[in-house]
Design an enzyme around this catalytic site. Structure first.
Site, PDB file in Angstrom:
ATOM      1  N   LYS A  18       0.840  -1.208   0.000  1.00  0.00           N
ATOM      2  CA  LYS A  18       0.000   0.000   0.000  1.00  0.00           C
ATOM      3  C   LYS A  18       0.865   1.244   0.000  1.00  0.00           C
ATOM      4  O   LYS A  18       2.055   1.186   0.302  1.00  0.00           O
ATOM      5  CB  LYS A  18      -0.824   0.039   1.302  1.00  0.00           C
ATOM      6  CG  LYS A  18      -2.056  -0.820   1.294  1.00  0.00           C
ATOM      7  CD  LYS A  18      -2.863  -0.608   2.563  1.00  0.00           C
ATOM      8  CE  LYS A  18      -2.207  -1.272   3.751  1.00  0.00           C
ATOM      9  NZ  LYS A  18      -3.135  -1.689   4.799  1.00  0.00           N
ATOM     10  N   GLY A  19       0.233   2.351  -0.280  1.00  0.00           N
ATOM     11  CA  GLY A  19       0.815   3.658  -0.018  1.00  0.00           C
ATOM     12  C   GLY A  19       2.160   3.918  -0.682  1.00  0.00           C
ATOM     13  O   GLY A  19       2.387   3.567  -1.844  1.00  0.00           O
ATOM     14  N   ILE A  20       3.034   4.551   0.075  1.00  0.00           N
ATOM     15  CA  ILE A  20       4.331   4.986  -0.443  1.00  0.00           C
ATOM     16  C   ILE A  20       5.171   3.783  -0.885  1.00  0.00           C
ATOM     17  O   ILE A  20       5.797   3.794  -1.944  1.00  0.00           O
ATOM     18  CB  ILE A  20       5.073   5.818   0.629  1.00  0.00           C
ATOM     19  CG1 ILE A  20       4.309   7.136   0.883  1.00  0.00           C
ATOM     20  CG2 ILE A  20       6.518   6.097   0.216  1.00  0.00           C
ATOM     21  CD1 ILE A  20       4.796   7.930   2.096  1.00  0.00           C
ATOM     22  N   ARG A  40       2.170  -7.492   6.210  1.00  0.00           N
ATOM     23  CA  ARG A  40       1.617  -8.495   7.125  1.00  0.00           C
ATOM     24  C   ARG A  40       0.414  -9.214   6.540  1.00  0.00           C
ATOM     25  O   ARG A  40      -0.059 -10.187   7.125  1.00  0.00           O
ATOM     26  CB  ARG A  40       1.218  -7.825   8.449  1.00  0.00           C
ATOM     27  CG  ARG A  40       2.411  -7.300   9.232  1.00  0.00           C
ATOM     28  CD  ARG A  40       1.974  -6.373  10.334  1.00  0.00           C
ATOM     29  NE  ARG A  40       1.277  -5.207   9.772  1.00  0.00           N
ATOM     30  CZ  ARG A  40       0.797  -4.202  10.506  1.00  0.00           C
ATOM     31  NH1 ARG A  40       0.919  -4.228  11.814  1.00  0.00           N
ATOM     32  NH2 ARG A  40       0.184  -3.183   9.925  1.00  0.00           N
ATOM     33  N   ASN A  93      10.783   1.096   4.429  1.00  0.00           N
ATOM     34  CA  ASN A  93       9.592   1.956   4.312  1.00  0.00           C
ATOM     35  C   ASN A  93       8.495   1.610   5.315  1.00  0.00           C
ATOM     36  O   ASN A  93       7.792   2.499   5.779  1.00  0.00           O
ATOM     37  CB  ASN A  93       9.037   1.844   2.881  1.00  0.00           C
ATOM     38  CG  ASN A  93       7.606   2.324   2.785  1.00  0.00           C
ATOM     39  OD1 ASN A  93       7.339   3.528   2.763  1.00  0.00           O
ATOM     40  ND2 ASN A  93       6.649   1.395   2.765  1.00  0.00           N
ATOM     41  N   TYR A 160       5.910   8.409  17.625  1.00  0.00           N
ATOM     42  CA  TYR A 160       6.127   8.266  16.172  1.00  0.00           C
ATOM     43  C   TYR A 160       7.281   9.170  15.730  1.00  0.00           C
ATOM     44  O   TYR A 160       8.193   8.735  15.022  1.00  0.00           O
ATOM     45  CB  TYR A 160       4.829   8.648  15.446  1.00  0.00           C
ATOM     46  CG  TYR A 160       4.921   8.672  13.942  1.00  0.00           C
ATOM     47  CD1 TYR A 160       4.804   7.507  13.191  1.00  0.00           C
ATOM     48  CD2 TYR A 160       5.109   9.881  13.253  1.00  0.00           C
ATOM     49  CE1 TYR A 160       4.875   7.551  11.796  1.00  0.00           C
ATOM     50  CE2 TYR A 160       5.173   9.919  11.866  1.00  0.00           C
ATOM     51  CZ  TYR A 160       5.063   8.751  11.145  1.00  0.00           C
ATOM     52  OH  TYR A 160       5.134   8.781   9.770  1.00  0.00           O
ATOM     53  N   LYS A 164      11.157   8.695  13.921  1.00  0.00           N
ATOM     54  CA  LYS A 164      11.554   9.306  12.651  1.00  0.00           C
ATOM     55  C   LYS A 164      12.832  10.136  12.816  1.00  0.00           C
ATOM     56  O   LYS A 164      13.694  10.146  11.931  1.00  0.00           O
ATOM     57  CB  LYS A 164      10.401  10.135  12.084  1.00  0.00           C
ATOM     58  CG  LYS A 164       9.155   9.294  11.758  1.00  0.00           C
ATOM     59  CD  LYS A 164       9.482   8.128  10.833  1.00  0.00           C
ATOM     60  CE  LYS A 164       8.264   7.379  10.339  1.00  0.00           C
ATOM     61  NZ  LYS A 164       8.625   6.272   9.412  1.00  0.00           N
ATOM     62  N   ILE A 193       1.403  12.873   2.793  1.00  0.00           N
ATOM     63  CA  ILE A 193       1.236  12.191   1.510  1.00  0.00           C
ATOM     64  C   ILE A 193      -0.118  11.492   1.535  1.00  0.00           C
ATOM     65  O   ILE A 193      -0.528  10.956   2.570  1.00  0.00           O
ATOM     66  CB  ILE A 193       2.367  11.156   1.276  1.00  0.00           C
ATOM     67  CG1 ILE A 193       3.763  11.791   1.410  1.00  0.00           C
ATOM     68  CG2 ILE A 193       2.199  10.476  -0.090  1.00  0.00           C
ATOM     69  CD1 ILE A 193       4.105  12.851   0.393  1.00  0.00           C
ATOM     70  N   THR A 195      -2.133   8.888   1.618  1.00  0.00           N
ATOM     71  CA  THR A 195      -2.188   7.428   1.847  1.00  0.00           C
ATOM     72  C   THR A 195      -3.090   7.150   3.047  1.00  0.00           C
ATOM     73  O   THR A 195      -3.579   8.075   3.681  1.00  0.00           O
ATOM     74  CB  THR A 195      -0.792   6.850   2.197  1.00  0.00           C
ATOM     75  OG1 THR A 195      -0.436   7.318   3.513  1.00  0.00           O
ATOM     76  CG2 THR A 195       0.282   7.257   1.215  1.00  0.00           C
TER      77      THR A 195
HETATM   78  P1  NDP Z   1       0.371   2.848   4.519  1.00  0.00           P
HETATM   79  O1  NDP Z   1      -0.362   2.520   5.768  1.00  0.00           O
HETATM   80  O2  NDP Z   1      -0.378   3.346   3.328  1.00  0.00           O
HETATM   81  O3  NDP Z   1       1.248   1.599   4.075  1.00  0.00           O
HETATM   82  C1  NDP Z   1       2.099   0.996   4.993  1.00  0.00           C
HETATM   83  C2  NDP Z   1       2.671  -0.255   4.376  1.00  0.00           C
HETATM   84  O4  NDP Z   1       3.542  -0.880   5.322  1.00  0.00           O
HETATM   85  C3  NDP Z   1       1.588  -1.278   4.060  1.00  0.00           C
HETATM   86  O5  NDP Z   1       2.015  -2.067   2.982  1.00  0.00           O
HETATM   87  C4  NDP Z   1       1.534  -2.087   5.342  1.00  0.00           C
HETATM   88  O6  NDP Z   1       0.950  -3.356   5.140  1.00  0.00           O
HETATM   89  C5  NDP Z   1       3.022  -2.155   5.694  1.00  0.00           C
HETATM   90  N1  NDP Z   1       3.274  -2.381   7.113  1.00  0.00           N
HETATM   91  C6  NDP Z   1       2.819  -1.664   8.164  1.00  0.00           C
HETATM   92  N2  NDP Z   1       3.263  -2.193   9.316  1.00  0.00           N
HETATM   93  C7  NDP Z   1       4.013  -3.273   8.977  1.00  0.00           C
HETATM   94  C8  NDP Z   1       4.725  -4.247   9.719  1.00  0.00           C
HETATM   95  N3  NDP Z   1       4.750  -4.220  11.048  1.00  0.00           N
HETATM   96  N4  NDP Z   1       5.393  -5.202   9.045  1.00  0.00           N
HETATM   97  C9  NDP Z   1       5.365  -5.240   7.697  1.00  0.00           C
HETATM   98  N5  NDP Z   1       4.710  -4.365   6.948  1.00  0.00           N
HETATM   99  C10 NDP Z   1       4.031  -3.393   7.573  1.00  0.00           C
HETATM  100  O7  NDP Z   1       1.483   3.902   4.969  1.00  0.00           O
HETATM  101  P2  NDP Z   1       2.301   5.013   4.139  1.00  0.00           P
HETATM  102  O8  NDP Z   1       2.568   4.541   2.785  1.00  0.00           O
HETATM  103  O9  NDP Z   1       1.647   6.317   4.350  1.00  0.00           O
HETATM  104  O10 NDP Z   1       3.652   5.039   5.002  1.00  0.00           O
HETATM  105  C11 NDP Z   1       4.844   4.436   4.574  1.00  0.00           C
HETATM  106  C12 NDP Z   1       5.993   5.079   5.341  1.00  0.00           C
HETATM  107  O11 NDP Z   1       6.002   6.464   5.071  1.00  0.00           O
HETATM  108  C13 NDP Z   1       5.883   4.926   6.859  1.00  0.00           C
HETATM  109  O12 NDP Z   1       7.142   4.671   7.403  1.00  0.00           O
HETATM  110  C14 NDP Z   1       5.359   6.279   7.289  1.00  0.00           C
HETATM  111  O13 NDP Z   1       5.741   6.578   8.611  1.00  0.00           O
HETATM  112  C15 NDP Z   1       6.039   7.173   6.291  1.00  0.00           C
HETATM  113  N6  NDP Z   1       5.401   8.478   6.126  1.00  0.00           N
HETATM  114  C16 NDP Z   1       4.129   8.599   5.646  1.00  0.00           C
HETATM  115  C17 NDP Z   1       3.567   9.866   5.524  1.00  0.00           C
HETATM  116  C18 NDP Z   1       2.193  10.076   4.990  1.00  0.00           C
HETATM  117  O14 NDP Z   1       1.702  11.203   5.045  1.00  0.00           O
HETATM  118  N7  NDP Z   1       1.529   9.063   4.456  1.00  0.00           N
HETATM  119  C19 NDP Z   1       4.283  11.062   5.908  1.00  0.00           C
HETATM  120  C20 NDP Z   1       5.616  10.818   6.367  1.00  0.00           C
HETATM  121  C21 NDP Z   1       6.126   9.566   6.472  1.00  0.00           C
HETATM  122  P3  NDP Z   1       0.220  -4.170   6.334  1.00  0.00           P
HETATM  123  O15 NDP Z   1      -0.461  -3.167   7.201  1.00  0.00           O
HETATM  124  O16 NDP Z   1      -0.712  -5.097   5.649  1.00  0.00           O
HETATM  125  O17 NDP Z   1       1.315  -4.900   7.058  1.00  0.00           O
END
Ligand code: NDP
Length: 256
Positions: A18-20, A40, A93, A160, A164, A193, A195
């Site tokens: 998902k996401g980034i 997960r 990530n 959090y 970071k 971002i 997401t």
């Molecule tokens: P999302 O929630 O959209 O995606 C997170 C991804 O990481 C998913 O694929 C999720 O899958 C996976 N994930 C989460 N926890 C775990 C875990 N314990 N083990 C394995 N996989 C995991 O988040 P974003 O894309 O928004 O965030 C990605 C990164 O960017 C993060 O580190 C976040 O802190 C950082 N970030 C995001 C910002 C934003 O505005 N969106 C701003 C600044 C930083 P699943 O849950 O199924 O495991």
């Protein structure tokens, strides 16, 4: 294998369902890398894998909770198999947000966010080091995804943000230590971002929404592709003299 290409390289991107992370997988694979990713949720991962296969992107997947030490070890074994024992790129990530007043954070909350967001990065970098070394050519790299929360104080985000800020410093420390190994270590710090994490934060903390709309010079959230492109650049031969840097992708939020 040009200066602006990732052809022939291999990458591990955590949290790519998902996401980034999802955008980073597509960007790196689109530029010619073979990519492995994890999350997960097995069903979501398989769904992603199928779509990537349809787009002719070379991506393998496996389930891993990066907050668990033994699962991280298993992940790196899987990566070794899937990518033939060499890793050019590690992108840390996967992360989770926790919006909670500092006074309400329990010991369990603290331990979970620390394990997921920072302990995982340090340990995965350790586990990847031998594979990054054997990629050879002195051209491998690690990219961490931190956040502007590592620079700016936001209410409700103490733990959090601590993780970071720690990622930003881990970037500088590893960059200094591993430069001699031919491994560059950099960090991308996104602002808001578009997401699930952002939507969750916006729902729980309207303060953050306000700061996003009024304090971002570009007056919008960023898109995942806008982060992925910077990650890809940092991994390319074109970025061969850049190490130990934290680059904000935040529409100007941290300079306003
Ligand atoms: P999302 O929630 O959209 O995606 C997170 C991804 O990481 C998913 O694929 C999720 O899958 C996976 N994930 C989460 N926890 C775990 C875990 N314990 N083990 C394995 N996989 C995991 O988040 P974003 O894309 O928004 O965030 C990605 C990164 O960017 C993060 O580190 C976040 O802190 C950082 N970030 C995001 C910002 C934003 O505005 N969106 C701003 C600044 C930083 P699943 O849950 O199924 O495991």
């Amino acid at each position: 294998e040009g200066r602006w290409s990732l052809a022939g390289s291999t990458a591990l991107v955590t949290g790519g369902s998902k996401g980034i992370g999802h955008a980073i997988v597509e960007e790196l694979a689109g530029l010619g890398a073979r990519v492995h990713t994890c999350s997960r949720n097995a069903a979501e991962l398989e769904e992603c894998r199928r779509r990537w296969e349809d787009k002719n992107l070379r991506v393998t997947v496996s389930v891993c909770d990066v907050s668990v030490r033994a699962e991280r070890e298993k992940l790196m074994d899987t990566v070794k198999q899937a990518l033939g024992g060499k890793l050019d790129i590690l992108v840390n990530n996967a992360g989770q947000s926790m919006v909670k007043a500092a006074m309400e954070c329990t010991g369990e909350d603290y331990a979970l966010v620390m394990a997921t967001n920072i302990e995982s990065c340090f340990h995965l970098a350790q586990l990847a080091h031998p594979l990054l070394l054997s990629a050879g050519g002195g051209a491998s790299s690690v990219v961490h995804i931190s956040s502007i929360a590592g620079f700016v104080g936001f209410p409700g985000l103490a733990v959090y943000s601590m993780t970071k800020g720690a990622m930003n410093q881990l970037t500088r420390s590893l960059a200094a230590e591993w430069a001699g190994d031919g491994i560059r270590v950099n960090c991308v710090a996104p602002g808001g971002i578009n997401t699930d994490i952002a939507k969750d934060m916006i729902m729980r903390n309207p303060e953050i929404v306000k700061s996003q709309t009024t304090q971002v010079p570009m007056q919008r959230l960023g898109e995942t592709e806008e982060v992925a492109s910077v990650v890809a650049f940092l991994c390319m031969p074109a970025a061969s003299y850049i190490t130990g840097q934290v680059i904000c992708v935040d529409g100007g939020r941290t300079i306003a």
